[in-house]
Enzyme design. Structure first.
Site, PDB file in Angstrom:
ATOM      1  N   CYS A 166      -5.254   0.767   3.864  1.00 11.29           N
ATOM      2  CA  CYS A 166      -5.414  -0.616   4.320  1.00 11.29           C
ATOM      3  C   CYS A 166      -6.862  -1.072   4.220  1.00 11.29           C
ATOM      4  O   CYS A 166      -7.146  -2.232   3.898  1.00 11.29           O
ATOM      5  CB  CYS A 166      -4.906  -0.761   5.747  1.00 11.29           C
ATOM      6  SG  CYS A 166      -5.710   0.329   6.962  1.00 11.29           S
TER       7      CYS A 166
ATOM      8  N   ASN B 159      -1.334  -9.088   5.213  1.00  8.97           N
ATOM      9  CA  ASN B 159      -1.166  -7.647   5.348  1.00  8.97           C
ATOM     10  C   ASN B 159      -0.966  -7.034   3.964  1.00  8.97           C
ATOM     11  O   ASN B 159      -0.867  -7.750   2.956  1.00  8.97           O
ATOM     12  CB  ASN B 159       0.033  -7.349   6.261  1.00  8.97           C
ATOM     13  CG  ASN B 159       0.002  -5.956   6.842  1.00  8.97           C
ATOM     14  OD1 ASN B 159      -0.914  -5.177   6.596  1.00  8.97           O
ATOM     15  ND2 ASN B 159       1.013  -5.605   7.614  1.00  8.97           N
TER      16      ASN B 159
ATOM     17  N   GLN C 287       0.814  -1.210   0.000  1.00 11.11           N
ATOM     18  CA  GLN C 287       0.000   0.000   0.000  1.00 11.11           C
ATOM     19  C   GLN C 287       0.847   1.259   0.000  1.00 11.11           C
ATOM     20  O   GLN C 287       0.339   2.353  -0.269  1.00 11.11           O
ATOM     21  CB  GLN C 287      -0.940   0.011   1.207  1.00 11.11           C
ATOM     22  CG  GLN C 287      -0.240   0.164   2.546  1.00 11.11           C
ATOM     23  CD  GLN C 287      -1.192   0.070   3.727  1.00 11.11           C
ATOM     24  OE1 GLN C 287      -1.678  -1.010   4.040  1.00 11.11           O
ATOM     25  NE2 GLN C 287      -1.445   1.199   4.381  1.00 11.11           N
TER      26      GLN C 287
ATOM     27  N   HIS D  43      -5.970  -0.645  11.983  1.00 10.20           N
ATOM     28  CA  HIS D  43      -5.436  -1.169  10.731  1.00 10.20           C
ATOM     29  C   HIS D  43      -6.334  -2.307  10.245  1.00 10.20           C
ATOM     30  O   HIS D  43      -6.754  -3.161  11.032  1.00 10.20           O
ATOM     31  CB  HIS D  43      -4.012  -1.681  10.964  1.00 10.20           C
ATOM     32  CG  HIS D  43      -3.293  -2.125   9.726  1.00 10.20           C
ATOM     33  ND1 HIS D  43      -3.195  -1.343   8.599  1.00 10.20           N
ATOM     34  CD2 HIS D  43      -2.628  -3.277   9.439  1.00 10.20           C
ATOM     35  CE1 HIS D  43      -2.496  -1.991   7.678  1.00 10.20           C
ATOM     36  NE2 HIS D  43      -2.151  -3.168   8.161  1.00 10.20           N
TER      37      HIS D  43
END
Length: 338
Positions: free
Chosen positions: A145, A303, A139, A283
């Site tokens: 996110c 992630n 990202q 997050h």
């Protein structure tokens, strides 16, 4: 960081740099080359070197403690090692969490599916093995996110529906869902990303609408449409058993976590189980499975901080541990019309 604290760190860094050993200088240069770090001027370079050295000491101390059996996970000098924890949290952790105003609960989803969810889900699940998870992306220094988490769970549902895994566009969400309450790189909501897709009638593929690490003008086109959803479900708050059943029966699920600790930023492997990770989330990530390693239950989490972070872009987070880091605070996944 305040100007005074920045100045103090800069002065300290000059002294440290002057006293650094040739070996440490070599490590710094190798790290810079490996992660292609280029700084605008010498002042920034010296400052980043000081932050890097401070993080290096943290990593070395933690890993020595891990070798002594005091931790279940290790840290490493990844691409974030020249950033302070405050900077990472400000630039990368862009989730804004709230309960949707209108949503379907997980309980109602059970009734609609007309099949009982198992009380004893399998001991291990990894949806990557079923080709329901796209490759890890980066990202960048953008709080997007929420968009990556949303497309991740939608990609899994589209694969279940069509039999084909297609990467969907987080950039489409960033550019086009401002009117739904999202803020591009400044943060957003997973459920409002789904609201946009529902209202818009679809979302483009990543190939058609590639990620730019910054928001821009909305360029959605039906020609690039590769996914859609009709609704979404919220798993009961704080219930890890319910989350386990959802992951086992539905597929990858969007979740929120506390990713504010330096130990998360510099995580390199093992079951993440810090004692100070409170369930206050900032997050958005994607749970793609779960399992047990040497008696330690864990969530398998994708992630969006590139494959060089963690275990090839993933982290195993402690499971059945009082909702560690808030991972069961607000699990959510999209649903598709039959």
């Amino acid at each position: 960081m305040s100007s005074l604290s920045s100045l103090a760190l800069l002065i300290t860094s000059v002294v440290v740099a002057a006293l650094s050993s040739p070996d440490l200088n070599d490590q710094w240069e190798a790290w810079r080359v490996n992660f292609q770090k280029i700084y605008t001027n010498e002042v920034e370079a010296v400052y980043r070197r000081a932050v890097w050295e401070r993080n290096r000491m943290l990593v070395r101390r933690h890993n020595l403690e891990a070798e002594a059996g005091n931790h279940t996970f290790t840290l490493g000098m990844n691409h974030l090692a020249d950033m302070t924890a405050e900077e990472v949290n400000q630039k990368l952790n862009g989730l804004i969490e709230e309960l949707p105003v209108s949503f379907n609960t997980w309980a109602s989803a059970q009734g609609e599916e007309k099949q009982p969810l198992p009380t004893l889900p399998p001991e291990r699940v990894d949806w990557r093995e079923k080709d329901m998870v796209t490759p890890v992306q980066d990202q960048g220094q953008c709080g997007s996110c929420w968009a990556f988490s949303a497309v991740g769970s939608l990609e899994g549902q589209m694969k279940r529906k069509t039999g084909v895994l297609v990467a969907l566009s987080p950039q489409n969400l960033m550019d086009c869902s401002f009117s739904f309450g999202n803020y591009g790189c400044k943060g957003g909501y997973v459920h409002k990303a789904f609201d946009y897709v529902i209202y818009n009638g679809g979302i483009d593929s990543e190939g058609y609408y590639p990620y730019k690490q910054k928001e821009g003008e909305c360029r959605y086109s039906y020609k690039g449409r590769a996914g859609y959803c009709s609704s979404y479900r919220v798993v009961p708050h704080g219930d890890e058993k319910a989350l386990q059943v959802a992951v086992a029966t539905v597929g990858p699920v969007s979740v929120s976590i506390n990713a504010s600790l330096p130990s998360f930023h510099l995580y390199s492997g093992g079951v993440y189980n810090p004692q100070d990770c409170v369930p206050v989330t900032n997050h958005a990530v994607l749970v793609v499975g779960y399992g047990t390693d040497k008696g330690q239950d864990y969530w398998l989490v994708k992630n969006s901080w590139r494959a060089a972070w963690g275990e090839e872009g993933y982290i195993r987070m402690s499971r059945n541990n009082n909702n560690l880091c808030g991972i069961a605070n607000r699990p959510i996944y999209p649903t598709l019309d039959n």
